[in-house]
Structures are given as C-alpha cells and as structure tokens.
Scaffold this active site. Structure first.
Site, short mmCIF file in Angstrom:
data_model
loop_
_atom_site.label_atom_id
_atom_site.label_comp_id
_atom_site.label_asym_id
_atom_site.label_seq_id
_atom_site.Cartn_x
_atom_site.Cartn_y
_atom_site.Cartn_z
N ASP A 114 -6.15 -13.47 9.39
CA ASP A 114 -4.67 -13.54 8.57
C ASP A 114 -3.77 -14.69 9.38
O ASP A 114 -2.16 -14.01 8.98
CB ASP A 114 -4.37 -12.09 8.68
CG ASP A 114 -5.27 -11.33 7.48
OD1 ASP A 114 -6.28 -11.55 7.05
OD2 ASP A 114 -4.77 -10.04 7.55
N HIS A 123 1.12 -1.09 -0.10
CA HIS A 123 0.37 -0.21 0.33
C HIS A 123 0.59 1.23 -0.33
O HIS A 123 2.34 1.20 0.40
CB HIS A 123 -0.67 0.11 0.99
CG HIS A 123 -1.60 -0.81 1.75
ND1 HIS A 123 -1.19 -1.93 2.19
CD2 HIS A 123 -3.05 -1.13 1.55
CE1 HIS A 123 -2.64 -2.95 2.35
NE2 HIS A 123 -3.56 -2.56 1.83
N HIS A 153 -10.82 -13.97 3.18
CA HIS A 153 -12.19 -12.89 2.42
C HIS A 153 -13.35 -14.46 2.58
O HIS A 153 -14.11 -13.77 2.54
CB HIS A 153 -11.97 -12.52 1.79
CG HIS A 153 -11.22 -11.64 1.70
ND1 HIS A 153 -10.31 -10.20 1.08
CD2 HIS A 153 -9.76 -11.35 3.50
CE1 HIS A 153 -9.78 -9.73 2.87
NE2 HIS A 153 -9.54 -10.01 3.59
N ASP A 193 -10.79 -11.77 10.14
CA ASP A 193 -9.92 -11.69 9.33
C ASP A 193 -9.08 -11.76 10.32
O ASP A 193 -7.92 -11.56 10.19
CB ASP A 193 -10.14 -10.43 8.54
CG ASP A 193 -9.39 -10.76 7.01
OD1 ASP A 193 -9.02 -12.42 6.95
OD2 ASP A 193 -8.87 -9.84 6.07
N ASP A 247 2.36 2.25 3.34
CA ASP A 247 3.28 1.27 3.98
C ASP A 247 4.49 1.30 3.88
O ASP A 247 5.27 1.03 4.62
CB ASP A 247 2.66 -0.36 3.03
CG ASP A 247 1.63 -0.56 3.55
OD1 ASP A 247 1.06 -0.49 4.20
OD2 ASP A 247 1.47 -2.27 2.38
N GLU A 291 -10.79 -6.78 -4.87
CA GLU A 291 -10.28 -8.39 -3.92
C GLU A 291 -11.43 -7.88 -3.25
O GLU A 291 -11.69 -7.59 -2.53
CB GLU A 291 -9.03 -7.83 -3.05
CG GLU A 291 -8.45 -8.99 -1.51
CD GLU A 291 -7.63 -8.83 -0.69
OE1 GLU A 291 -6.78 -7.74 -1.63
OE2 GLU A 291 -7.83 -9.07 -0.05
C1 XLS Z 1 -7.72 -6.44 4.33
C2 XLS Z 1 -7.33 -6.72 2.70
C3 XLS Z 1 -6.09 -6.11 2.54
C4 XLS Z 1 -5.89 -6.61 1.49
C5 XLS Z 1 -5.32 -5.12 0.62
O1 XLS Z 1 -8.27 -7.59 4.60
O2 XLS Z 1 -7.25 -8.05 3.06
O3 XLS Z 1 -4.90 -6.64 3.45
O4 XLS Z 1 -5.13 -7.13 0.93
O5 XLS Z 1 -5.95 -3.67 0.72
NI NI Z 2 -6.22 -9.37 1.15
NI NI Z 3 -7.86 -9.90 4.47
#
Ligand code: XLS
Ligand code: NI
Ligand code: NI
Length: 438
Positions: free
Chosen positions: A309, A101, A271, A307, A104, A232
């Site tokens: 991750d 991003h 997601h 999420d 970042d 996304e």
């Molecule tokens: C958040 C998203 C984010 C995207 C990029 O849940 O996964 O990380 O991949 O903005």
């Molecule tokens: Ni993502």
């Molecule tokens: Ni995500």
C-alpha cells in the site's frame, strides 16, 4: 475548533520547477486536459483508515506516528478529532471525497447496538462537516475482517450467526454511505476465501456470498442508494486463497449470480500486481466488460509478495492507468488513496507529502496519457495491426458470414500464410519513453 495542522498552508499548484515541498508540481485542479478540468478527471479520495488511523504499526513494531489529534484514542472525542483532522486535511489538499469502513469512524463496542449508536452520533458530526465543506463520500464499506468473529470470513463464514452480524454491519454501513452522499459501496472480501479445502465447501461459501450481496443490493435500493456496488478483487492476504482473485474472476462471479447490473469493480493497483497481473491489465479487463467503476490508488513493491500500500510514485504505471481511464470515458467512482506513508514517515508533514506525491503522480499520468492519445501513433498502430480483418476473408469472419469449412478451404488454397504483421513492442515502448520524458 482549532486548526490541527497548524504549520501546513493550503496546498497550491507551484509548477514542476517548484522546490517547495508543500506545493503540487503537476496537479493543477483548474487546468483543462482533453476538454475537462484535472479535478474532474481525478476525483481523489482520502482513505479514513490509512490516513487518520494507521500509525506505522507493523508485525514487528508498534506505532511510530501520533494520530491522536489531541484526544485520547479509543474515545468518541478521538472519533470527532479524526473527523476534524480529516476534513481540515482534505480541504487543505483540495480533496473532495473520502472513503471509510464503519469501524474507522468510531471505536467498536462489544455489543453491536452500542457500536451503531456511536455511528449514529458521529454521522451527525460528519454530516454537518459535509454540509459546510461540500466534501462527500466516494464509497463506504463494512469492515468484515478485523473482528475475531470474522476469522472464517463473513458471507463465507461457517456460522450463520456471523453471517447475520455481517448483514447488520453492511446495513448500517449502507445507511451511512447514503447519509454521506456516497457514490459507491465496496465489498472487499477480506476473509472471503479459505486456507484448506479439507474443511471448506467452496460452492456453498460462494453461493452464500452472493446471497449476502443480493440482500445488500435490495436493501441499498430500498433506501434510495442509486450508486454502484463494487467488488474489490484481491488474490490473497489475509486468506491464502481469496474468491475475488482478480477482475476476470470477479466478473465471472457477478455474472453467474446475476449481480452484474448493480456491481462494478474497484481495482486496486497493489492487488492486481499480487495477482500476477499489471495494474493496467486488470483495468483493461474491467473496462472491456463495462465494469471499470473505481480505483484504489496505491502501488506495491514487486520484490515483496504482500500488500504494501505505498503511495503511487511510478509515473509509467499512473500513465498506463490514466490511458485506460481516459479510453473508458472516466470513472463513475474515483481515485481512493488506499495508501499509507512508510513507518519512518511519521510526522504530520509526511501525511501531506504523501498525498502530494500521490496526486502529482496521477496528474502527471493524466498529462502523459492525454499526450499519448493526442500523439496518436500507439492507437493507430493497434488499429492497423488488425487490418487483415477490414476486408476479404477477415471481414467475413468478423461479420459472421462464413463457416469453419469455408475457412479451411481458403487455407487449403493459400497453402502457407504470410507471417502476421510485426508486434513492434520496442518501437512502441520508445514512443512512450519519448512522450514520458518530453
Ligand atoms: C485491503 C483492501 C481494503 C479495502 C477496503 O487490502 O485494500 O483496504 O480497500 O476494505
Ligand atoms: Ni483497497
Ligand atoms: Ni489493499
């Protein structure tokens, strides 16, 4: 520039029996699978935000990991230290892409002109590393959700001024993506959604999001960006309702606004499961619509509704993912580890263990998916299951040579159809198990 991860060697392939935690067990870049090297099947990418930024903070506690990389956080020196750390990290793992991003890369200033100046400065530093290492950008994006101005979304904001700031950030992020040789550009609709319809004009917001995307495509093409744009999808979080709910919803949106030629989808495992689907489901929906572009490689926890991750470790899931990817003929994008080490995995070694786990999970998934395809029983079963359409009335239906009235007459004559051929789910699951564990 001195080495940052001093105790970490280059990570090599050690084989499944290796007990060395700093060796790959399955990822063997040069190994050929179905006619292509593993490294070509699996264009992995490092996510700048999680790997170089996230330091273990959660809603109840502050950082556990030290991601200063020897510099004071919030400074340009720290921004450069992150670049140094990131490129050393990718080189040691043999990763050839990164995703970022805008925010970042540098500390965001109050004034966007100053932020952009900092982005230009760091981009020269990154471009020099790219030239030296051959590592490139998989995709770039603009963070249109963290800054308070985006509290009501970006394209969907009720404020036209905020809409303009979103446009400005996207323009800059596209410039950087092109400068870094990016293959794609992502729109994750962070806050493109709503909390209550009592204050929301849904139709207007969706039209505005489409306008912003159309302008992004036009600008991107004008500066020579030839890659794919991606949506996304994510169903919720941070907003209660997000417009890009899942693959099917996003495809409908792209078609409605004529964006489907320039856009594909970036499917994130976590997601898809938040949307109540399997990862494989959203991959298949994307693929059957010719829109499977890229993957955010992570894993959720089905007991938790957010999420998380996590780094992917579930080989059943990675196998089904790679089965979809192989069937679709590969990705135009790649596999971005939008994953973060757990809060208690806070050491530099843990950063490497995490990526070794993720890369090995996908390498093993690739090997197993290739084995399922080579074995052939599953594909053959699916083919045969529809055999009634190969001739007779079935063929006439598929070829459009019949009418509803003719079919009704056919049914009348039959009186009662035989039951359809069995689905045999358990038999197929046992085939998959026998391949997974052989
Ligand atoms: C958040 C998203 C984010 C995207 C990029 O849940 O996964 O990380 O991949 O903005
Ligand atoms: Ni993502
Ligand atoms: Ni995500």
């Amino acid at each position: 520039m001195s080495e940052i991860f001093q105790n970490i060697p280059k990570i090599e392939y050690g084989g499944a029996d290796s007990r060395d935690p700093l060796k790959f067990k399955y990822y063997d870049a040069e190994r050929v699978v179905l006619g292509k090297k593993m490294s070509e099947h699996l264009p992995f990418a490092m996510a700048w935000w999680h790997n170089l930024g996230a330091a273990g903070t959660d809603m109840f506690g502050r950082d556990t990991a030290d991601k200063s990389f020897g510099a004071e956080k919030g400074t340009m020196e720290h921004a450069r230290a992150k670049v140094d750390a990131g490129f050393e990290f990718m080189q040691k793992l043999g990763i050839r892409y990164f995703c970022f991003h805008d925010v970042d890369l540098v500390p965001e200033a109050d004034d966007i002109k100053e932020t952009n100046r900092r982005l230009d400065e760091i981009s020269h530093y990154i471009a020099a590393k790219i030239a030296r290492t051959g590592i490139k950008c998989l995709w770039g994006t603009a963070n249109l959700f963290s800054n308070p101005r985006f509290m009501n979304g970006a394209g969907s904001s009720n404020s036209a001024d905020v809409f303009c700031f979103a446009a400005a950030q996207i323009k800059k992020a596209l410039d950087l993506t092109v400068r870094f040789g990016g293959r794609g550009y992502v729109f994750w609709g962070g806050r493109e959604g709503y909390e209550t319809l009592l204050n929301t004009d849904m139709k207007f917001e969706e039209e505005n999001i489409a306008r912003l995307m159309r302008m992004a495509v036009d600008y991107g093409r004008s500066i020579g960006f030839t890659g794919d744009f991606y949506i996304e999808p994510k169903p919720k979080e941070p907003m209660k309702h997000q417009y890009d709910f899942d693959a099917a919803t996003s495809i409908g949106f792209l078609r409605k606004y004529g964006l489907d030629k320039d856009f594909k989808l970036n499917i994130e495992a976590n997601h898809a499961t938040l949307a109540g689907h399997t990862f494989q489901h959203d991959l298949r929906v994307s693929a059957t619509n010719g829109m499977l572009g890229s993957i955010d490689a992570n894993q959720g926890d089905l007991l938790l509704g957010w999420d998380t991750d996590e780094f992917p470790f579930n080989v059943y899931e990675t196998t089904m993912c790679m089965y979809e990817v192989l069937k679709a003929g590969g990705l135009t994008g790649g596999f971005n580890f939008d994953s973060k080490a757990r809060r208690s995995s806070y050491t530099p070694e843990d950063m490497f263990y995490s990526y070794i786990l993720g890369m090995d999970s996908f390498a093993l998934g690739l090997l197993k998916a290739a084995a399922i395809i080579e074995d052939g029983r599953i594909d053959e079963f699916v083919r045969d299951r529809y055999a009634s359409y190969n001739d007779g009335i079935g063929k006439a239906i598929v070829e459009g040579r019949t009418t509803l009235a003719e079919l009704a007459a056919y049914a009348d004559e039959l009186g009662k159809p035989e039951l359809p051929a069995p689905g045999r789910q358990e038999y197929l699951q046992s085939i998959v198990n026998s391949i997974l564990f052989s």
